[in-house]
Write a protein that holds these residues in place. Structure first.
Motif, PDB file in Angstrom:
ATOM      1  N   THR A  44      45.907  36.640  40.984  1.00  0.00           N
ATOM      2  CA  THR A  44      44.554  36.273  40.580  1.00  0.00           C
ATOM      3  C   THR A  44      43.787  37.571  40.351  1.00  0.00           C
ATOM      4  O   THR A  44      43.742  38.433  41.227  1.00  0.00           O
ATOM      5  CB  THR A  44      43.868  35.426  41.657  1.00  0.00           C
ATOM      6  OG1 THR A  44      44.555  34.174  41.754  1.00  0.00           O
ATOM      7  CG2 THR A  44      42.407  35.174  41.325  1.00  0.00           C
ATOM      8  N   VAL A  45      43.193  37.690  39.163  1.00  0.00           N
ATOM      9  CA  VAL A  45      42.618  38.966  38.735  1.00  0.00           C
ATOM     10  C   VAL A  45      41.143  38.792  38.399  1.00  0.00           C
ATOM     11  O   VAL A  45      40.768  37.912  37.625  1.00  0.00           O
ATOM     12  CB  VAL A  45      43.379  39.517  37.512  1.00  0.00           C
ATOM     13  CG1 VAL A  45      42.811  40.871  37.091  1.00  0.00           C
ATOM     14  CG2 VAL A  45      44.878  39.648  37.811  1.00  0.00           C
ATOM     15  N   ILE A  46      40.310  39.623  38.996  1.00  0.00           N
ATOM     16  CA  ILE A  46      38.907  39.743  38.597  1.00  0.00           C
ATOM     17  C   ILE A  46      38.687  41.218  38.261  1.00  0.00           C
ATOM     18  O   ILE A  46      39.595  42.030  38.396  1.00  0.00           O
ATOM     19  CB  ILE A  46      37.946  39.245  39.691  1.00  0.00           C
ATOM     20  CG1 ILE A  46      38.186  39.984  41.015  1.00  0.00           C
ATOM     21  CG2 ILE A  46      38.102  37.741  39.890  1.00  0.00           C
ATOM     22  CD1 ILE A  46      37.220  39.595  42.128  1.00  0.00           C
ATOM     23  N   ASP A  47      37.494  41.578  37.790  1.00  0.00           N
ATOM     24  CA  ASP A  47      37.298  42.955  37.324  1.00  0.00           C
ATOM     25  C   ASP A  47      37.594  44.008  38.395  1.00  0.00           C
ATOM     26  O   ASP A  47      38.325  44.965  38.132  1.00  0.00           O
ATOM     27  CB  ASP A  47      35.886  43.130  36.774  1.00  0.00           C
ATOM     28  CG  ASP A  47      35.748  42.535  35.370  1.00  0.00           C
ATOM     29  OD1 ASP A  47      36.779  42.293  34.726  1.00  0.00           O
ATOM     30  OD2 ASP A  47      34.608  42.312  34.931  1.00  0.00           O
ATOM     31  N   PRO A  48      37.085  43.863  39.638  1.00  0.00           N
ATOM     32  CA  PRO A  48      37.320  44.953  40.600  1.00  0.00           C
ATOM     33  C   PRO A  48      38.733  44.975  41.184  1.00  0.00           C
ATOM     34  O   PRO A  48      39.275  46.054  41.442  1.00  0.00           O
ATOM     35  CB  PRO A  48      36.284  44.685  41.704  1.00  0.00           C
ATOM     36  CG  PRO A  48      35.358  43.657  41.156  1.00  0.00           C
ATOM     37  CD  PRO A  48      36.138  42.884  40.148  1.00  0.00           C
ATOM     38  N   VAL A  49      39.322  43.781  41.441  1.00  0.00           N
ATOM     39  CA  VAL A  49      40.558  43.743  42.228  1.00  0.00           C
ATOM     40  C   VAL A  49      41.536  42.704  41.687  1.00  0.00           C
ATOM     41  O   VAL A  49      41.173  41.807  40.909  1.00  0.00           O
ATOM     42  CB  VAL A  49      40.265  43.416  43.718  1.00  0.00           C
ATOM     43  CG1 VAL A  49      39.410  44.496  44.360  1.00  0.00           C
ATOM     44  CG2 VAL A  49      39.616  42.050  43.856  1.00  0.00           C
ATOM     45  N   THR A  50      42.788  42.835  42.169  1.00  0.00           N
ATOM     46  CA  THR A  50      43.843  41.862  41.926  1.00  0.00           C
ATOM     47  C   THR A  50      44.357  41.356  43.269  1.00  0.00           C
ATOM     48  O   THR A  50      44.649  42.154  44.170  1.00  0.00           O
ATOM     49  CB  THR A  50      45.009  42.492  41.145  1.00  0.00           C
ATOM     50  OG1 THR A  50      44.583  42.785  39.818  1.00  0.00           O
ATOM     51  CG2 THR A  50      46.220  41.583  41.090  1.00  0.00           C
ATOM     52  N   PHE A  51      44.463  40.032  43.413  1.00  0.00           N
ATOM     53  CA  PHE A  51      45.051  39.424  44.604  1.00  0.00           C
ATOM     54  C   PHE A  51      46.473  39.004  44.237  1.00  0.00           C
ATOM     55  O   PHE A  51      46.669  38.166  43.346  1.00  0.00           O
ATOM     56  CB  PHE A  51      44.252  38.210  45.055  1.00  0.00           C
ATOM     57  CG  PHE A  51      42.801  38.507  45.347  1.00  0.00           C
ATOM     58  CD1 PHE A  51      42.417  39.047  46.563  1.00  0.00           C
ATOM     59  CD2 PHE A  51      41.825  38.251  44.396  1.00  0.00           C
ATOM     60  CE1 PHE A  51      41.083  39.327  46.831  1.00  0.00           C
ATOM     61  CE2 PHE A  51      40.489  38.519  44.652  1.00  0.00           C
ATOM     62  CZ  PHE A  51      40.114  39.059  45.870  1.00  0.00           C
ATOM     63  N   ALA A  52      47.472  39.559  44.921  1.00  0.00           N
ATOM     64  CA  ALA A  52      48.869  39.294  44.577  1.00  0.00           C
ATOM     65  C   ALA A  52      49.643  38.881  45.818  1.00  0.00           C
ATOM     66  O   ALA A  52      49.544  39.539  46.870  1.00  0.00           O
ATOM     67  CB  ALA A  52      49.512  40.530  43.947  1.00  0.00           C
TER      68      ALA A  52
END
Length: 388
Positions: free
Chosen positions: A194-202
């Protein structure tokens, strides 16, 4: 005799699906749950077919997770041989078709004039939405099964070896790479970041969830979601096979195989609540309810604030359900025999059912209010409307 043969065929298919789900050193796997027979119910809605199309040869014998993608009134779909098509979502009219000459293996992501996808030979491609021309192509570390995930500048790709690669969305140039150690035996495929501008949750097959800084790919925090337990390697699998669900107020919901369903604070990784829950599917959040499908194909509603179970439907046990989608007050799920099921989100009762294709449905349906798009395993793409 016909009924008995059909039942044996269904059980045989479940066994094949169980084998196909595993990767690594597994030699055999027995399905844990026999598929329940479907029961009649009083329908509260109807599912009317608006149009049908054929997408090449479908998902192939390996049932690649080549999920279609809807963007700006056009649905994009592909088959495992590399044929990509664009259809008008309202009429089903084909806009264009292109043959890539390489096997597609990932779901499609259509956004901002491009269609992104991954291949069996470890390439990521960007196609122009208007005509299917290849805008760029870049090689990553290995085969890609998870749909590439964009933010404003990056395209983040998780490959089957657990490597996460961030590419420049405009050019395909590599920005950063994050690697992790994967166990010898994993579920076939990977979690989708899951990707948003500041970070990626993997999430990874080792049971860990990592938050990566999108400027550098460096971990900001890491949390173990599932701990390997049991004697056999299959019992010790703890894959985070679904996609983390992020809420606007900063909560994160994560499922794991042989593990837990966990709600966390996205900025810090602090656990808000957790429940024993084995799943390799992606949940769906509707209001304050979180809907999941566990490994037994029970459909479960949780209170997203507290983790308390609200209802559970066991009637589809063993039917290898897809991840749930949401449409017009209903959960939408496909199963291994090609049935599409609608369940009322308030109580979990069936509202409608239809059979789309006997080849089975393994991909989460794509929904748009009352419209549902379903791609069957053999490549049949069908648009249906919920009528009350």
């Amino acid at each position: 005799m016909k009924t008995m043969n059909a039942r044996k065929s269904a059980l045989a298919l479940v066994g094949i699906l169980a084998l196909g789900l595993l990767a690594g050193c597994a030699n055999k796997a027995e399905p844990r749950y026999s598929p329940k027979q479907l029961q009649r119910f009083e329908a509260q809605a109807e599912l009317d077919t608006d149009w049908r199309q054929r997408v090449g040869q479908g998902l192939g014998r390996a049932t690649y997770p080549i999920a279609p993608s809807l963007d700006n009134g056009v649905i994009y779909a592909a088959d495992e041989r590399g044929r990509v098509m664009a259809f008008d979502a309202q009429s089903g009219e084909r806009r264009w078709q292109t043959d890539l000459g390489v096997g597609v293996s990932s779901g499609l992501t259509a956004v901002a004039g491009q269609v992104y996808l991954g291949t069996r030979n470890g390439e990521v491609l960007a196609l122009n939405q208007s005509n299917g021309d290849v805008s760029w192509r870049t090689r990553v570390s290995s085969e890609v099964l998870a749909a590439p995930q964009p933010n404003q500048q990056l395209l983040v790709v998780q490959s089957v070896d657990g490597v996460v690669t961030a590419l420049d969305r405009q050019t395909g140039r590599e920005r950063w790479v994050h690697t992790t150690t994967e166990p010898a035996l994993t579920l076939r495929g990977t979690g989708t970041p899951t990707v948003i501008d500041p970070v990626t949750f993997a999430g990874f097959a080792n049971g860990r969830l990592v938050t990566l800084d999108n400027r550098s790919g460096q971990p900001l925090w890491e949390r173990r979601i599932a701990v390997p337990r049991g004697r056999s390697e299959i019992d010790r699998m703890v894959d985070l096979g679904g996609q983390p669900v992020l809420t606007p107020d900063g909560r994160l919901f994560v499922t794991s195989y042989n593990g837990r369903l966990v709600a966390l604070e996205a900025p810090s990784g602090e656990i808000l609540w957790e429940r024993e829950h084995s799943s390799y599917q992606t949940p769906v959040l509707v209001g304050d309810r979180l809907f999941t499908v566990n490994e037994a194909s029970h459909v479960i509603a949780f209170d997203a604030r507290t983790g308390e179970e609200v209802w559970r439907n066991r009637d589809l046990e063993g039917r290898w359900l897809t991840s749930p989608a949401f449409a017009d007050g209903n959960l939408v799920l496909g199963d291994f025999e090609g049935y599409l099921h609608l369940l009322d989100i308030q109580n979990g009762r069936f509202t409608a059912r239809t059979r789309v294709d006997s080849s089975g449905i393994s991909l989460r349906p794509v929904t748009d209010f009352r419209r549902i798009y379903v791609l069957a395993n053999d490549g049949r793409l069908e648009a249906l409307e919920i009528k009350r």
